[in-house]
Design an enzyme around this catalytic site. Structure first.
Site, short mmCIF file in Angstrom:
data_model
loop_
_atom_site.label_atom_id
_atom_site.label_comp_id
_atom_site.label_asym_id
_atom_site.label_seq_id
_atom_site.Cartn_x
_atom_site.Cartn_y
_atom_site.Cartn_z
CG HIS A 72 -1.96 -0.85 1.09
ND1 HIS A 72 -3.06 -1.02 2.03
CD2 HIS A 72 -2.37 -2.06 0.46
CE1 HIS A 72 -3.82 -1.95 1.76
NE2 HIS A 72 -3.44 -2.42 0.59
CE1 TYR A 205 -4.72 3.78 9.06
CE2 TYR A 205 -5.52 3.39 11.44
CZ TYR A 205 -4.91 3.14 10.26
OH TYR A 205 -3.78 2.06 10.52
N PRO A 297 -3.44 -0.26 18.76
CG PRO A 297 -5.46 -1.40 18.18
CD PRO A 297 -4.54 -1.04 19.40
CE LYS A 301 4.10 3.19 13.06
NZ LYS A 301 4.71 3.00 11.65
CE1 TYR A 389 -0.83 3.90 9.63
CE2 TYR A 389 0.19 2.47 7.69
CZ TYR A 389 -0.84 2.74 8.67
OH TYR A 389 -1.98 1.82 8.46
C1 PHB Z 1 -5.13 -4.87 10.69
O1 PHB Z 1 -5.04 -5.04 9.42
O2 PHB Z 1 -5.42 -5.59 11.25
C2 PHB Z 1 -4.61 -3.24 11.23
C3 PHB Z 1 -4.34 -2.34 10.05
C4 PHB Z 1 -3.89 -1.04 10.73
C5 PHB Z 1 -4.19 -0.77 11.89
C6 PHB Z 1 -4.49 -1.72 12.87
C7 PHB Z 1 -4.81 -3.31 12.27
O3 PHB Z 1 -3.84 0.37 12.53
#
Ligand code: PHB
Ligand code: APR
Length: 393
Positions: A72, A205, A297, A301, A389
């Site tokens: 990505h 997000y 989460p 990280k 990120y």
């Molecule tokens: C996930 O794909 O499980 C995932 C992705 C981004 C995050 C947390 C979990 O910030």
């Protein structure tokens, strides 16, 4: 038994450390509480920083990642029902992230361990119970444990505590040595795995009055989605249609974008906390990964920070065994904590930026939207998000 480095726990920290040590010709043995099947099927997060992907290729365990990982080049932030893309390649020198489930990483690392060439000098023992650490503040630490019904002893030079937050390593450090820093969040994440083709080719997000939501994925057929809930949310109150209804609401945009639904194959609630212990070393015991720190989460990280720790530890052990130098090992805790606190800051920042806090007043809510507006309209601010990120050096 005798080895050079006894590793407690076969999570990402323990397994990456063992392969890094193998590359340096340093022997190690991993003691894991659970079965191989259990650790290879444990559903966790699934986002790899640029440097973690590079390391998997360097260690020769990147073939499946190359075939199945989803690269990505950015993420989308949504608020006020509008979408805003953060372009990592443009803002973070071409770097990107890769979606590849943590348990798939574990499968690749375990498979590498069971190859004869590695297994000879790096035994990986599953179902080891009652692991206890001894003489950790001496030059001859050792570990005792139960395995196949008998009590075993493993003598070593160093112990790597890679047994996660609930492990025994951190609690083996004498009272008063460690300082704990923590923050619990007044919410959790209700996460689902669904047989639904992902409705976006990048992560979304979303900030929403009803709470945070995250669209992620595992493959072209499997979506992974999360929504903000109470820390002790009762899953029985969340039938699948209610989950989809809430996700549709929170991810909705003015242009009528729709989320593709499908059968929910797994769901669970995870709490959210920030946690750090200092120092990350006591005597010959070195803590790495979740045994020393936990991040919420939101910044994806956890796994990547565990990998960053064991790279520093492997370098210190490499210098010790090749030249006898102890300075890198002596600096292990300080070196890791400098990066740990930056990652803690980013994970906290993403969490406070995107979630509804129960005690927020209207001023806070407007300030939050203004910060989202700033982050998505200022090059400097979106570049800061992007470089954190994709992974700090
Ligand atoms: C996930 O794909 O499980 C995932 C992705 C981004 C995050 C947390 C979990 O910030
Ligand atoms: N004895 C032996 N093994 C143990 C013990 C014990 N007493 N306690 C725990 N373990 C094992 C667990 O079964 C697990 O396999 O230690 C391992 C710790 O792995 P993780 O919890 O995955 O921790 P870490 O390797 O630091 O990786 C951190 O994992 O949990 C995710 O979100 C977290 O992504 C982060 C990453």
């Amino acid at each position: 038994m005798r080895t050079q480095v006894a590793i407690i726990g076969a999570g990402p920290a323990g397994l990456f450390l063992s392969l890094l040590l193998d590359r340096l010709g340093i022997h190690s043995a991993i003691l894991e509480l659970h079965t191989r099947q259990y650790i290879e099927e444990r559903v966790r997060a699934g986002l790899l920083e640029h440097a973690t992907v590079q390391l998997m290729h360097e260690l020769g365990v990147g073939d499946r990642l190359k075939r199945q990982g989803l690269e990505h080049g950015g993420i989308e932030l949504r608020f006020n029902n509008r979408a805003h893309r953060i372009d990592f390649r443009e803002l973070a020198n071409g770097k990107c992230v890769t979606i590849y489930a943590q348990h798939e990483v574990i499968k690749d690392l375990v498979a590498a361990h069971l190859q004869e060439s590695v297994a000879a000098n790096h035994p990986l023992l599953f179902e080891t119970t009652d692991v206890q650490l001894h003489a950790i503040d001496s030059a001859n630490p050792y570990v005792t444990f139960q395995h196949n019904g008998s009590t075993e002893r493993l003598d070593c030079d160093f112990i790597a505590g890679c047994d996660g937050f609930h492990g025994i390593s951190r609690t083996s450090v004498p009272q008063g040595v460690l300082t704990t820093y923590e923050r619990d969040y007044p919410f959790g994440w209700l996460g689902i795995l669904a047989q639904a083709p992902p409705s976006s080719h990048e992560l979304i997000y979303a900030h929403h009055d009803r709470g945070f939501a995250l669209l992620s994925m595992r493959s072209p057929e499997i979506s992974r989605l999360y929504l903000q809930c109470a820390p002790d949310e009762n899953l029985a109150l969340w039938p699948d249609d209610r989950i989809w209804h809430e996700l549709q609401k929170r991810l909705a945009t003015h242009d009528g974008w729709k989320l593709t639904e499908g059968p929910v194959v797994q769901k669970g609630v995870t709490g959210m906390r920030s946690f750090v212990v200092e120092p990350m070393q006591f005597g010959r015991l070195y803590l790495a990964g979740d045994s020393a720190h936990i991040v919420p989460p939101t910044g994806a990280k956890g796994l990547n920070l565990a990998v960053a720790d064991v790279r520093v530890l492997a370098a210190g052990l490499g210098a010790f065994y090749s030249t006898g130098a102890t300075d890198l090992l002596a600096q292990y805790s300080a070196t890791c904590l400098r990066r740990v606190w930056k990652v803690q800051r980013f994970s906290w920042w993403m969490t406070q930026l995107l979630h509804r806090f129960p005690d927020d007043n209207p001023f806070d809510q407007r300030r939050q939207l203004a910060e989202l507006d700033y982050v998505t309209s200022s090059r400097a601010a979106s570049q800061s998000l992007a470089e954190n990120y994709v992974g700090l050096p």
